[in-house]
Design a protein around this motif. Structure first.
Motif, PDB file in Angstrom:
ATOM      1  N   PHE A  87     -20.055  -4.500 -27.437  1.00 57.16           N
ATOM      2  CA  PHE A  87     -19.968  -5.847 -28.007  1.00 57.16           C
ATOM      3  C   PHE A  87     -21.326  -6.538 -27.960  1.00 57.16           C
ATOM      4  O   PHE A  87     -22.115  -6.339 -27.036  1.00 57.16           O
ATOM      5  N   GLU A  88     -21.596  -7.372 -28.972  1.00 60.55           N
ATOM      6  CA  GLU A  88     -22.844  -8.124 -29.064  1.00 60.55           C
ATOM      7  C   GLU A  88     -22.856  -9.277 -28.061  1.00 60.55           C
ATOM      8  O   GLU A  88     -21.797  -9.740 -27.612  1.00 60.55           O
ATOM      9  N   ASP A  89     -24.064  -9.752 -27.740  1.00 57.55           N
ATOM     10  CA  ASP A  89     -24.214 -10.813 -26.733  1.00 57.55           C
ATOM     11  C   ASP A  89     -23.442 -12.085 -27.091  1.00 57.55           C
ATOM     12  O   ASP A  89     -22.864 -12.727 -26.218  1.00 57.55           O
ATOM     13  N   ASN A  90     -23.456 -12.457 -28.393  1.00 56.41           N
ATOM     14  CA  ASN A  90     -22.765 -13.701 -28.759  1.00 56.41           C
ATOM     15  C   ASN A  90     -21.254 -13.588 -28.577  1.00 56.41           C
ATOM     16  O   ASN A  90     -20.588 -14.551 -28.178  1.00 56.41           O
ATOM     17  N   ILE A  91     -20.713 -12.402 -28.821  1.00 47.72           N
ATOM     18  CA  ILE A  91     -19.282 -12.173 -28.601  1.00 47.72           C
ATOM     19  C   ILE A  91     -18.976 -12.232 -27.098  1.00 47.72           C
ATOM     20  O   ILE A  91     -17.973 -12.809 -26.676  1.00 47.72           O
ATOM     21  N   ILE A  92     -19.852 -11.638 -26.290  1.00 51.98           N
ATOM     22  CA  ILE A  92     -19.672 -11.642 -24.830  1.00 51.98           C
ATOM     23  C   ILE A  92     -19.720 -13.076 -24.297  1.00 51.98           C
ATOM     24  O   ILE A  92     -18.897 -13.468 -23.456  1.00 51.98           O
ATOM     25  N   ASP A  93     -20.669 -13.877 -24.797  1.00 50.32           N
ATOM     26  CA  ASP A  93     -20.783 -15.277 -24.362  1.00 50.32           C
ATOM     27  C   ASP A  93     -19.505 -16.059 -24.670  1.00 50.32           C
ATOM     28  O   ASP A  93     -19.011 -16.828 -23.840  1.00 50.32           O
ATOM     29  N   LEU A  94     -18.971 -15.869 -25.866  1.00 52.96           N
ATOM     30  CA  LEU A  94     -17.740 -16.567 -26.261  1.00 52.96           C
ATOM     31  C   LEU A  94     -16.552 -16.114 -25.401  1.00 52.96           C
ATOM     32  O   LEU A  94     -15.691 -16.921 -25.043  1.00 52.96           O
ATOM     33  N   THR A  95     -16.531 -14.828 -25.074  1.00 53.40           N
ATOM     34  CA  THR A  95     -15.452 -14.298 -24.233  1.00 53.40           C
ATOM     35  C   THR A  95     -15.513 -14.908 -22.838  1.00 53.40           C
ATOM     36  O   THR A  95     -14.483 -15.317 -22.276  1.00 53.40           O
ATOM     37  N   LEU A  96     -16.708 -14.989 -22.268  1.00 51.68           N
ATOM     38  CA  LEU A  96     -16.870 -15.587 -20.939  1.00 51.68           C
ATOM     39  C   LEU A  96     -16.482 -17.069 -20.954  1.00 51.68           C
ATOM     40  O   LEU A  96     -15.860 -17.558 -20.007  1.00 51.68           O
ATOM     41  N   THR A  97     -16.842 -17.769 -22.018  1.00 48.14           N
ATOM     42  CA  THR A  97     -16.464 -19.186 -22.142  1.00 48.14           C
ATOM     43  C   THR A  97     -14.944 -19.327 -22.131  1.00 48.14           C
ATOM     44  O   THR A  97     -14.388 -20.190 -21.447  1.00 48.14           O
ATOM     45  N   TYR A  98     -14.285 -18.461 -22.887  1.00 45.75           N
ATOM     46  CA  TYR A  98     -12.805 -18.472 -22.917  1.00 45.75           C
ATOM     47  C   TYR A  98     -12.235 -18.210 -21.514  1.00 45.75           C
ATOM     48  O   TYR A  98     -11.316 -18.910 -21.061  1.00 45.75           O
ATOM     49  N   LEU A  99     -12.777 -17.210 -20.827  1.00 47.97           N
ATOM     50  CA  LEU A  99     -12.270 -16.852 -19.490  1.00 47.97           C
ATOM     51  C   LEU A  99     -12.503 -17.981 -18.485  1.00 47.97           C
ATOM     52  O   LEU A  99     -11.631 -18.287 -17.668  1.00 47.97           O
TER      53      LEU A  99
END
Length: 203
Positions: A87-99
Motif C-alpha cells: 500500500f502507498e503512504d497516503n493510503i497507510i496514513d488514512l488507515t492510521l487516521t481511521y484506526l
C-alpha cells in the motif's frame, strides 16, 4: 465510458466492472454501492480514480483490522504490515487516521499492555522492556512514560532469582554471583537492583 456489465465474482463480496464491453476492474460491493455504480451509467476517468482509491482504502482498512484481531499492535507494526502488502503512504496514513479515530490503535495503551505481559509472562525488568518497546516502534517519550510506571523492580528480580537459584546448586559462590548476575541483567534489571538481589541471596 459506459458501464456495460456488473457481474459477481466467486467471492460474493466482490464484483467485476465492464466498461464499453470490456473488463475494467474488480471492486468490493461496498465500494460499488458507495459510488452508486450501476449498468448503463456513464463515468469518466476522474470518477474511476476516486472509485479505485476508495477500493484501496477499504482493502488497507480490512488488512489492518484483521491484523489487529489477533492482538494489540503498535502503529509501526501496522505501518510495516501495510507497506509489506504494497500500500502507498497516503493510503497507510488514512488507515492510521481511521484506526486512531476509532480508538483501535493507541501506542500508549499498547505499551502499557505490553509491559504488563512481559512482567507477568517473561519476568522482564524495565530495561529489557524499554528495549523491546523501542523495537516495536514505540516513541521514546511514550516508552519512558510507561516504564516510569514499572513497580517493584527489586521484588520481581528477587522472586526470579530465588526461582533460578536451584539450578546453581553445584556452583560455588563466585560462580553463582557471576551467573545469576548475568541472568538478571539479560532479563533487563538494573545494575543497582541486581547488586541488591545478589547481596540479599549470597550473604
Amino acid at each position: 465510458m459506459i458501464i456495460t456489465k456488473i457481474e459477481s465474482q466467486k467471492n460474493l463480496d466482490r464484483v467485476n466492472i465492464y466498461l464499453d464491453g470490456n473488463f475494467a476492474f474488480g471492486l468490493m460491493k461496498e465500494v460499488q454501492y458507495k459510488y452508486g455504480l450501476i449498468e448503463n451509467m456513464e463515468i469518466d476517468n476522474d470518477y474511476i480514480e476516486k472509485v479505485l482509491f476508495s477500493e484501496e482504502q477499504l482493502k488497507a482498512k480490512n488488512v489492518a483490522l484483521k491484523f489487529l484481531s489477533y492482538r494489540q499492535r503498535s502503529e509501526k507494526e501496522i505501518i510495516d504490515k501495510l507497506k509489506k502488502k504494497g500500500f502507498e503512504d497516503n493510503i497507510i496514513d488514512l488507515t492510521l487516521t481511521y484506526l486512531r479515530n476509532n480508538k483501535l490503535v493507541d501506542d500508549f495503551e499498547f505499551a502499557k499492555s505490553f509491559m504488563r505481559d512481559k512482567i507477568n509472562l517473561n519476568k522482564y525488568g524495565p530495561k529489557r522492556i524499554k528495549h523491546e518497546l523501542y523495537k516495536k516502534g514505540i516513541p521514546h517519550n511514550i516508552a519512558d512514560k510507561v516504564i516510569n510506571e514499572y513497580d517493584d523492580e527489586y521484588s520481581n528480580a528477587l522472586k526470579l532469582a530465588k526461582r533460578k537459584m536451584p539450578s546453581y546448586k553445584n556452583d560455588d559462590r563466585n560462580v553463582i554471583y557471576r551467573k545469576l548476575g548475568g541472568f538478571l541483567q539479560r532479563k533487563g534489571y538494573s545494575y543497582d537492583c541486581v547488586s541488591k538481589v545478589l547481596k540479599e541471596l549470597l550473604k
